[in-house]
Scaffold this motif. Sequence first.
Motif: not given
Length: 218
Positions: A118-122, A153-158, A188-196
């Motif tokens: 279940h994909l949810v927009d973060s 899309k978690a990379d779009k969050l502050t 995130s499909a774009t953030a690489k090796n993000h610890r969170k």
Amino acid sequence: MVQVLESRFLSSASSIDNAPSPSTTEIVCLGRSNVGKSTFINALLNKPLAKSSATPGKTPLINFFYSLCAMRNERIPLTLIDLPGFGYAKVSKSLKNEWQKHLLPFLSNRPSIKLFLHLVDSRHTDMEADIMMNEVLKSICRGDSRIMRIYTKADKLTQSALNTLKSKIENLSHNETDSQQIYHFLFSATAKNHRKMTSIANMRESIITHTLGYSNGV
């Protein structure tokens, strides 16, 4: 580490009546329109097979993709089922009703489905359509199946919003009465090796692990 050996499109169907017969363990991917479902599927399959519609929600087809993966010296054939995006405002009421009429029977009457993604927009985690879908999935999830909520899309969050959402889903994981069947991931499909956030490599491994029941000692 999971290696994707092969991925290909199988077929499309408008309902359970004309869906192909199950031949492998199946995984369902669903989410609101514009949640990034096609991007997620293509990253998962390591191939640009899922297409984003210019008019989301216009054609309510169920799309089937075959993938052969390798994990722990085992070759694992899987079928990924891509359901039409739901909750798109411009879709006519009659079309929504027609799709909803087929959705529940399809999900309920296909025992080969072992995992619901279940994909949810973060950025919008409390939308009514997602809350309703969550209840539907919980109502049909069997003892041998699992639900993964993937916050896209978690990379779009502050940074502050990311920390807040991470804390929220950690609390959900600990407090939900059905936590043995529901798992939460920041993605995130774009953030690489993000610890969170969960990388696509770790996402593949988690998906296959829960699908095959390794996490439950099966």
